[in-house]
Write a protein that holds these residues in place. Sequence first.
Motif, PDB file in Angstrom:
ATOM      1  N   MET A   1       0.848  -1.191   0.000  1.00 48.30           N
ATOM      2  CA  MET A   1       0.000   0.000   0.000  1.00 48.30           C
ATOM      3  C   MET A   1       0.888   1.246   0.000  1.00 48.30           C
ATOM      4  O   MET A   1       1.890   1.302   0.670  1.00 48.30           O
ATOM      5  CB  MET A   1      -0.929  -0.027   1.208  1.00 48.30           C
ATOM      6  N   PHE A   2       0.468   2.206  -0.762  1.00 42.34           N
ATOM      7  CA  PHE A   2       1.187   3.469  -0.871  1.00 42.34           C
ATOM      8  C   PHE A   2       0.967   4.270   0.414  1.00 42.34           C
ATOM      9  O   PHE A   2      -0.165   4.397   0.882  1.00 42.34           O
ATOM     10  CB  PHE A   2       0.626   4.230  -2.075  1.00 42.34           C
ATOM     11  N   PRO A   3       2.025   4.838   1.008  1.00 39.48           N
ATOM     12  CA  PRO A   3       1.849   5.622   2.236  1.00 39.48           C
ATOM     13  C   PRO A   3       0.912   6.823   2.019  1.00 39.48           C
ATOM     14  O   PRO A   3       0.970   7.494   0.991  1.00 39.48           O
ATOM     15  CB  PRO A   3       3.259   6.094   2.572  1.00 39.48           C
ATOM     16  N   GLN A   4       0.070   7.081   3.003  1.00 47.08           N
ATOM     17  CA  GLN A   4      -0.872   8.200   2.926  1.00 47.08           C
ATOM     18  C   GLN A   4      -0.138   9.529   2.766  1.00 47.08           C
ATOM     19  O   GLN A   4      -0.592  10.408   2.030  1.00 47.08           O
ATOM     20  CB  GLN A   4      -1.780   8.238   4.162  1.00 47.08           C
ATOM     21  N   ALA A   5       1.001   9.663   3.427  1.00 51.28           N
ATOM     22  CA  ALA A   5       1.774  10.911   3.316  1.00 51.28           C
ATOM     23  C   ALA A   5       2.188  11.159   1.862  1.00 51.28           C
ATOM     24  O   ALA A   5       2.144  12.294   1.384  1.00 51.28           O
ATOM     25  CB  ALA A   5       3.005  10.864   4.222  1.00 51.28           C
ATOM     26  N   ALA A   6       2.570  10.094   1.171  1.00 50.93           N
ATOM     27  CA  ALA A   6       2.981  10.238  -0.231  1.00 50.93           C
ATOM     28  C   ALA A   6       1.790  10.600  -1.108  1.00 50.93           C
ATOM     29  O   ALA A   6       1.892  11.464  -1.982  1.00 50.93           O
ATOM     30  CB  ALA A   6       3.638   8.951  -0.718  1.00 50.93           C
ATOM     31  N   SER A   7       0.660   9.952  -0.879  1.00 45.54           N
ATOM     32  CA  SER A   7      -0.547  10.270  -1.656  1.00 45.54           C
ATOM     33  C   SER A   7      -0.985  11.710  -1.423  1.00 45.54           C
ATOM     34  O   SER A   7      -1.321  12.425  -2.373  1.00 45.54           O
ATOM     35  CB  SER A   7      -1.686   9.322  -1.275  1.00 45.54           C
ATOM     36  N   SER A   8      -0.964  12.123  -0.178  1.00 44.27           N
ATOM     37  CA  SER A   8      -1.362  13.502   0.152  1.00 44.27           C
ATOM     38  C   SER A   8      -0.417  14.514  -0.471  1.00 44.27           C
ATOM     39  O   SER A   8      -0.854  15.548  -0.980  1.00 44.27           O
ATOM     40  CB  SER A   8      -1.401  13.691   1.672  1.00 44.27           C
TER      41      SER A   8
ATOM     42  N   LEU B   1       6.436  11.140   6.101  1.00 39.91           N
ATOM     43  CA  LEU B   1       6.631   9.839   5.463  1.00 39.91           C
ATOM     44  C   LEU B   1       7.501   8.933   6.331  1.00 39.91           C
ATOM     45  O   LEU B   1       7.198   7.745   6.506  1.00 39.91           O
ATOM     46  CB  LEU B   1       7.261  10.005   4.088  1.00 39.91           C
ATOM     47  N   ILE B   2       8.555   9.491   6.890  1.00 37.91           N
ATOM     48  CA  ILE B   2       9.439   8.712   7.765  1.00 37.91           C
ATOM     49  C   ILE B   2       8.657   8.213   8.971  1.00 37.91           C
ATOM     50  O   ILE B   2       8.759   7.034   9.352  1.00 37.91           O
ATOM     51  CB  ILE B   2      10.662   9.554   8.185  1.00 37.91           C
ATOM     52  N   ASP B   3       7.857   9.073   9.548  1.00 36.41           N
ATOM     53  CA  ASP B   3       7.054   8.684  10.715  1.00 36.41           C
ATOM     54  C   ASP B   3       6.030   7.611  10.332  1.00 36.41           C
ATOM     55  O   ASP B   3       5.890   6.607  11.041  1.00 36.41           O
ATOM     56  CB  ASP B   3       6.341   9.914  11.288  1.00 36.41           C
ATOM     57  N   GLU B   4       5.351   7.812   9.236  1.00 35.32           N
ATOM     58  CA  GLU B   4       4.304   6.876   8.808  1.00 35.32           C
ATOM     59  C   GLU B   4       4.870   5.496   8.477  1.00 35.32           C
ATOM     60  O   GLU B   4       4.187   4.480   8.677  1.00 35.32           O
ATOM     61  CB  GLU B   4       3.560   7.428   7.588  1.00 35.32           C
ATOM     62  N   THR B   5       6.082   5.437   7.975  1.00 37.26           N
ATOM     63  CA  THR B   5       6.675   4.154   7.593  1.00 37.26           C
ATOM     64  C   THR B   5       7.615   3.606   8.667  1.00 37.26           C
ATOM     65  O   THR B   5       8.383   2.676   8.419  1.00 37.26           O
ATOM     66  CB  THR B   5       7.422   4.288   6.253  1.00 37.26           C
ATOM     67  N   ASP B   6       7.536   4.190   9.860  1.00 31.14           N
ATOM     68  CA  ASP B   6       8.300   3.710  11.025  1.00 31.14           C
ATOM     69  C   ASP B   6       9.800   3.630  10.754  1.00 31.14           C
ATOM     70  O   ASP B   6      10.466   2.672  11.119  1.00 31.14           O
ATOM     71  CB  ASP B   6       7.785   2.354  11.514  1.00 31.14           C
ATOM     72  N   GLN B   7      10.304   4.658  10.099  1.00 33.59           N
ATOM     73  CA  GLN B   7      11.737   4.730   9.850  1.00 33.59           C
ATOM     74  C   GLN B   7      12.371   5.713  10.827  1.00 33.59           C
ATOM     75  O   GLN B   7      11.675   6.478  11.492  1.00 33.59           O
ATOM     76  CB  GLN B   7      12.001   5.178   8.412  1.00 33.59           C
ATOM     77  N   PHE B   8      13.677   5.704  10.859  1.00 31.55           N
ATOM     78  CA  PHE B   8      14.432   6.594  11.726  1.00 31.55           C
ATOM     79  C   PHE B   8      15.286   7.500  10.865  1.00 31.55           C
ATOM     80  O   PHE B   8      15.967   7.032   9.957  1.00 31.55           O
ATOM     81  CB  PHE B   8      15.311   5.791  12.700  1.00 31.55           C
ATOM     82  N   ALA B   9      15.248   8.774  11.157  1.00 26.35           N
ATOM     83  CA  ALA B   9      16.079   9.739  10.432  1.00 26.35           C
ATOM     84  C   ALA B   9      17.008  10.409  11.432  1.00 26.35           C
ATOM     85  O   ALA B   9      16.545  11.169  12.297  1.00 26.35           O
ATOM     86  CB  ALA B   9      15.220  10.780   9.750  1.00 26.35           C
ATOM     87  N   PRO B  10      18.290  10.096  11.373  1.00 27.49           N
ATOM     88  CA  PRO B  10      19.223  10.742  12.305  1.00 27.49           C
ATOM     89  C   PRO B  10      19.269  12.245  12.076  1.00 27.49           C
ATOM     90  O   PRO B  10      19.136  12.707  10.957  1.00 27.49           O
ATOM     91  CB  PRO B  10      20.571  10.090  11.992  1.00 27.49           C
TER      92      PRO B  10
END
Length: 78
Positions: free
Chosen positions: A1-8, A68-77
């Motif tokens: 599924m495409f992330p909602q943040a990307a669609s928005s 997008l990082i938050d929605e996909t449970d990633q970490f951004a240093p």
Amino acid sequence: MFPQAASSEYQAQQAIAGTTAAAVDQAWSQMGDDFDASWRRLEPTVLELVTAGRAAAVRRALTYTPALIDETDQFAPS
């Protein structure tokens, strides 16, 4: 599924591009028969419209990556 943040973000960027293009089209419709003279008159308006569209796109995009990082449970240093 495409992330909602990307669609928005895609929808928002398309809206900004459409609004900018419509405004430039409106300005362009006032071009007269003498291209050079008309362009000298309209150039500041067209440049202002495109610059405003670009700025709106950038402002909108600033929140996209963190969302997008938050929605996909990633970490951004930091």
